[in-house]
Design a protein around this motif. Structure first.
Motif, PDB file in Angstrom:
ATOM      1  N   MET A 182      18.598  42.858  45.200  1.00  0.00           N
ATOM      2  CA  MET A 182      19.831  42.177  44.990  1.00  0.00           C
ATOM      3  C   MET A 182      20.950  43.480  45.015  1.00  0.00           C
ATOM      4  N   ARG A 183      21.755  42.304  45.661  1.00  0.00           N
ATOM      5  CA  ARG A 183      22.734  43.269  45.629  1.00  0.00           C
ATOM      6  C   ARG A 183      24.583  43.048  45.180  1.00  0.00           C
ATOM      7  N   ILE A 184      25.373  43.273  44.708  1.00  0.00           N
ATOM      8  CA  ILE A 184      26.106  42.762  43.981  1.00  0.00           C
ATOM      9  C   ILE A 184      27.857  43.391  44.649  1.00  0.00           C
ATOM     10  N   THR A 185      28.374  42.865  44.302  1.00  0.00           N
ATOM     11  CA  THR A 185      29.665  43.056  45.393  1.00  0.00           C
ATOM     12  C   THR A 185      30.933  42.759  44.720  1.00  0.00           C
ATOM     13  N   LEU A 186      31.855  43.443  44.189  1.00  0.00           N
ATOM     14  CA  LEU A 186      32.893  42.795  43.118  1.00  0.00           C
ATOM     15  C   LEU A 186      33.938  42.767  44.409  1.00  0.00           C
ATOM     16  N   ASP A 187      35.235  42.053  43.734  1.00  0.00           N
ATOM     17  CA  ASP A 187      35.546  41.412  45.340  1.00  0.00           C
ATOM     18  C   ASP A 187      37.053  41.229  44.917  1.00  0.00           C
ATOM     19  N   ASN A 188      38.357  41.324  44.975  1.00  0.00           N
ATOM     20  CA  ASN A 188      39.762  40.169  45.086  1.00  0.00           C
ATOM     21  C   ASN A 188      39.960  40.579  46.300  1.00  0.00           C
ATOM     22  N   PRO A 189      39.678  38.557  46.919  1.00  0.00           N
ATOM     23  CA  PRO A 189      39.531  38.060  48.255  1.00  0.00           C
ATOM     24  C   PRO A 189      41.536  38.115  48.848  1.00  0.00           C
ATOM     25  N   ALA A 190      41.588  39.060  49.576  1.00  0.00           N
ATOM     26  CA  ALA A 190      42.854  39.219  50.297  1.00  0.00           C
ATOM     27  C   ALA A 190      43.412  37.728  51.048  1.00  0.00           C
ATOM     28  N   GLY A 191      43.009  37.518  50.858  1.00  0.00           N
ATOM     29  CA  GLY A 191      43.289  35.366  51.379  1.00  0.00           C
ATOM     30  C   GLY A 191      43.375  34.234  49.974  1.00  0.00           C
ATOM     31  N   ALA A 192      43.349  35.011  48.825  1.00  0.00           N
ATOM     32  CA  ALA A 192      43.519  33.959  47.392  1.00  0.00           C
ATOM     33  C   ALA A 192      44.260  34.651  46.535  1.00  0.00           C
ATOM     34  N   PRO A 193      45.586  34.250  45.459  1.00  0.00           N
ATOM     35  CA  PRO A 193      46.296  34.377  43.956  1.00  0.00           C
ATOM     36  C   PRO A 193      45.331  35.953  44.148  1.00  0.00           C
ATOM     37  N   PRO A 194      46.173  36.912  44.442  1.00  0.00           N
ATOM     38  CA  PRO A 194      45.627  38.168  43.622  1.00  0.00           C
ATOM     39  C   PRO A 194      45.493  38.094  41.696  1.00  0.00           C
ATOM     40  N   PRO A 195      44.671  39.404  40.936  1.00  0.00           N
ATOM     41  CA  PRO A 195      44.108  39.018  40.205  1.00  0.00           C
ATOM     42  C   PRO A 195      45.386  39.468  38.590  1.00  0.00           C
ATOM     43  N   ALA A 196      46.288  39.416  37.518  1.00  0.00           N
ATOM     44  CA  ALA A 196      46.722  39.163  36.708  1.00  0.00           C
ATOM     45  C   ALA A 196      47.582  40.983  36.794  1.00  0.00           C
ATOM     46  N   ASN A 197      46.367  41.223  36.792  1.00  0.00           N
ATOM     47  CA  ASN A 197      46.497  42.997  37.216  1.00  0.00           C
ATOM     48  C   ASN A 197      45.253  43.739  37.129  1.00  0.00           C
ATOM     49  N   ASP A 198      45.100  44.604  37.224  1.00  0.00           N
ATOM     50  CA  ASP A 198      44.097  45.642  37.771  1.00  0.00           C
ATOM     51  C   ASP A 198      43.123  46.100  36.875  1.00  0.00           C
ATOM     52  N   TYR A 199      42.705  45.375  35.510  1.00  0.00           N
ATOM     53  CA  TYR A 199      41.843  45.698  34.871  1.00  0.00           C
ATOM     54  C   TYR A 199      40.063  44.545  35.433  1.00  0.00           C
ATOM     55  N   TYR A 200      40.271  44.177  36.434  1.00  0.00           N
ATOM     56  CA  TYR A 200      39.416  43.692  37.149  1.00  0.00           C
ATOM     57  C   TYR A 200      39.397  43.094  38.101  1.00  0.00           C
ATOM     58  N   SER A 201      37.963  42.264  37.816  1.00  0.00           N
ATOM     59  CA  SER A 201      37.664  42.186  39.747  1.00  0.00           C
ATOM     60  C   SER A 201      37.657  40.323  39.723  1.00  0.00           C
ATOM     61  N   GLN A 202      37.841  39.410  40.223  1.00  0.00           N
ATOM     62  CA  GLN A 202      38.180  37.880  40.123  1.00  0.00           C
ATOM     63  C   GLN A 202      37.237  37.158  40.769  1.00  0.00           C
ATOM     64  N   VAL A 203      35.732  38.468  41.929  1.00  0.00           N
ATOM     65  CA  VAL A 203      34.381  37.630  42.191  1.00  0.00           C
ATOM     66  C   VAL A 203      33.920  38.275  41.958  1.00  0.00           C
ATOM     67  N   ALA A 204      32.267  38.651  41.533  1.00  0.00           N
ATOM     68  CA  ALA A 204      30.710  38.859  41.700  1.00  0.00           C
ATOM     69  C   ALA A 204      30.056  38.191  42.259  1.00  0.00           C
ATOM     70  N   ARG A 205      30.201  38.431  43.730  1.00  0.00           N
ATOM     71  CA  ARG A 205      28.842  37.512  44.301  1.00  0.00           C
ATOM     72  C   ARG A 205      27.590  38.304  44.688  1.00  0.00           C
TER      73      ARG A 205
END
Length: 132
Positions: free
Chosen positions: A1-24
């Motif tokens: 199993m592979r897990i990727t944490l991501d803040n996709p460039a094509g989506a609005p950015p997160p409110a701050n740098d303390y979290y990732s928006q997507v875990a795949r």
């Protein structure tokens, strides 16, 4: 199993740098599960904020080859549960297929004082689709 944490460039950015928006989470059969962090949006009222959140969720999902039709679970926090019908009307415009599993509850406040709603989703991406 592979897990990727991501803040996709094509989506609005997160409110701050303390979290990732997507875990795949890649699954053995070739599909994936997407866990999206709770999302909030600007807006003058609950309907506008709800619409903004669903647009952000849609952008995050699309960046990973998914759509709103792939949502299998949704958790919603409202600062006033009496707004449930207003929120529900917006939600129904975005989640048009078989309804996902769901939990909606009232909270005293959210991390942004002006936020009236925060939504977190889990989506299942079929094996034939991947990140854009």
């Amino acid at each position: 199993m592979r897990i990727t944490l991501d803040n996709p460039a094509g989506a609005p950015p997160p409110a701050n740098d303390y979290y990732s928006q997507v875990a795949r989470v890649e699954l053995a059969g070739g599909g994936a599960l997407l866990y999206l962090s709770g999302q909030v949006a600007d807006g003058a009222d609950l309907a506008e904020q709800s619409q903004g959140v669903f647009e952000t969720v849609d952008a995050l999902l699309r960046a990973h080859g998914a759509t709103l039709a792939d949502v299998i679970n949704i958790r919603t926090c409202l600062t006033d549960i009496t707004g449930l019908p207003e929120y529900g009307a917006v939600r129904a415009r975005y989640l048009t297929g078989t309804p996902p599993t769901s939990m909606t509850f009232e909270v005293s406040r959210l991390f942004r004082p002006e936020a009236l709603v925060e939504i977190e989703v889990v989506a299942a991406v079929p094996a034939a689709r991947g990140p854009e």
